[in-house]
Write a protein that holds these residues in place. Structure first.
Motif, PDB file in Angstrom:
ATOM      1  N   GLY A 130      35.757  22.274  39.004  1.00 14.86           N
ATOM      2  CA  GLY A 130      36.763  21.184  39.090  1.00 14.86           C
ATOM      3  C   GLY A 130      38.478  22.092  38.234  1.00 14.86           C
ATOM      4  N   PHE A 131      39.663  21.124  38.690  1.00 15.36           N
ATOM      5  CA  PHE A 131      40.139  21.205  38.091  1.00 15.36           C
ATOM      6  C   PHE A 131      40.670  21.084  36.354  1.00 15.36           C
ATOM      7  N   ARG A 132      41.629  22.439  36.213  1.00 16.05           N
ATOM      8  CA  ARG A 132      41.992  21.951  34.734  1.00 16.05           C
ATOM      9  C   ARG A 132      42.997  20.719  35.484  1.00 16.05           C
ATOM     10  N   SER A 133      43.355  19.881  33.532  1.00 20.84           N
ATOM     11  CA  SER A 133      44.523  18.715  33.290  1.00 20.84           C
ATOM     12  C   SER A 133      45.580  19.249  32.190  1.00 20.84           C
ATOM     13  N   ASP A 134      45.189  19.682  31.212  1.00 21.69           N
ATOM     14  CA  ASP A 134      46.031  19.926  29.785  1.00 21.69           C
ATOM     15  C   ASP A 134      46.786  20.967  30.356  1.00 21.69           C
ATOM     16  N   PHE A 135      47.993  21.028  29.666  1.00 25.87           N
ATOM     17  CA  PHE A 135      48.954  21.766  29.541  1.00 25.87           C
ATOM     18  C   PHE A 135      50.344  22.035  28.293  1.00 25.87           C
ATOM     19  N   ALA A 136      50.622  22.811  27.959  1.00 30.83           N
ATOM     20  CA  ALA A 136      51.735  22.352  27.533  1.00 30.83           C
ATOM     21  C   ALA A 136      52.829  22.814  27.804  1.00 30.83           C
ATOM     22  N   ARG A 137      53.884  22.431  27.201  1.00 31.03           N
ATOM     23  CA  ARG A 137      55.514  22.115  28.669  1.00 31.03           C
ATOM     24  C   ARG A 137      55.555  23.531  28.721  1.00 31.03           C
ATOM     25  N   ASP A 138      54.930  24.845  28.692  1.00 27.35           N
ATOM     26  CA  ASP A 138      54.779  26.014  28.774  1.00 27.35           C
ATOM     27  C   ASP A 138      54.129  26.727  30.259  1.00 27.35           C
ATOM     28  N   TRP A 139      53.694  26.006  30.533  1.00 25.39           N
ATOM     29  CA  TRP A 139      52.020  25.630  31.640  1.00 25.39           C
ATOM     30  C   TRP A 139      51.079  26.881  30.821  1.00 25.39           C
ATOM     31  N   SER A 140      51.154  26.388  29.678  1.00 33.83           N
ATOM     32  CA  SER A 140      50.014  27.548  28.776  1.00 33.83           C
ATOM     33  C   SER A 140      48.349  26.500  28.597  1.00 33.83           C
ATOM     34  N   PRO A 141      46.557  27.154  28.506  1.00 30.94           N
ATOM     35  CA  PRO A 141      46.355  25.626  28.949  1.00 30.94           C
ATOM     36  C   PRO A 141      45.605  25.395  27.582  1.00 30.94           C
ATOM     37  N   THR A 142      45.997  24.075  26.912  1.00 29.17           N
ATOM     38  CA  THR A 142      45.712  23.774  26.280  1.00 29.17           C
ATOM     39  C   THR A 142      44.093  22.400  25.405  1.00 29.17           C
TER      40      THR A 142
END
Length: 230
Positions: free
Chosen positions: A87-99
């Motif tokens: 599937g797909f991730r939906s959670d990222f920090a403002r700098d687009w690093s995964p959270t």
């Protein structure tokens, strides 16, 4: 005197960009890590409008295309693709690093990105090689994980590892099932895979069998895991 179309054009493009991001779903906004202040938009009289000409429409289309590629496609893909759990991730920090994922895998978001990647593969031939594998990736998650093999229908959502979670319960929501059906149709259009079409038909029949209100018309929205109206 014909109003200057430039201010309204900039406003329309800004609205189009915001709409595209809201439609993509997820927790992060597609913005630069340290965005510069937005350019000032000139005041526009209430009756100002874009001159209906081929040139103005072409300019608007080019601006919208640039926003689509820069603020949607180039930031969400491929970083949203979850090669570990599907599937797909939906959670990222403002700098687009995964959270750390807090919401798991929501059916509507999974379907939206599957639909989007499928549509890009069909409508942007120069991007097909890049987005067709992503469309197949989304199709695999919908059909192999999000679909309830025991009772049929798509779960409203699952945890990050594809298991039933307390947040989403084991229920079925027709809103989510409809999005998944839409995505399956788009995936078939993009891939030509007869299995995708067969699964879309299977999903439609499940929705119609369990969700249709034969007495009053329309469809029930919320169903139990075994497809009974709640």
């Amino acid at each position: 005197m014909t109003p200057d179309p430039a201010p309204r054009m900039r406003a329309v493009v800004a609205i189009a960009a915001a709409s595209a991001l809201m439609g993509a779903g997820g927790g992060a906004r597609a913005v630069d890590p340290a965005p510069a202040p937005p350019p000032a938009v000139d005041a526009v009289a209430p009756d100002a409008y874009l001159t209906p000409s081929a040139a103005s429409y072409r300019a608007l289309a080019e601006a919208a295309e640039a926003v689509l590629r820069r603020d949607v496609l180039d930031v969400w893909f491929p970083r949203a693709v979850d090669d570990e759990h599907g599937g797909f991730r939906s959670d990222f920090a403002r700098d687009w690093s995964p959270t750390p994922a807090h919401d798991g895998k929501f059916s509507v978001f999974q379907a939206r990105l599957t639909w989007l990647s499928s549509q890009i593969a069909v409508r942007r031939p120069e991007l097909k090689d890049r987005f067709l594998p992503i469309a197949r990736h989304g199709l695999a998650y919908l059909s192999e994980t999000l679909w309830d093999r025991q009772n049929g229908g798509f779960f409203w959502g699952l945890d990050e590892r594809g298991k039933i979670s307390a947040e989403y319960t084991d229920g079925k929501h027709l809103y989510g099932n409809s999005f998944c059906l839409y995505a399956l149709g788009a995936a078939f259009q993009a891939t030509g895979d007869p299995a995708a079409l067969a699964f879309a038909k299977r999903a439609f029949h499940w929705i119609d069998e369990h969700g249709h209100d034969a007495k009053n018309g329309g469809y029930f929205e919320w169903l139990s895991r075994d497809g009974k109206p709640v």
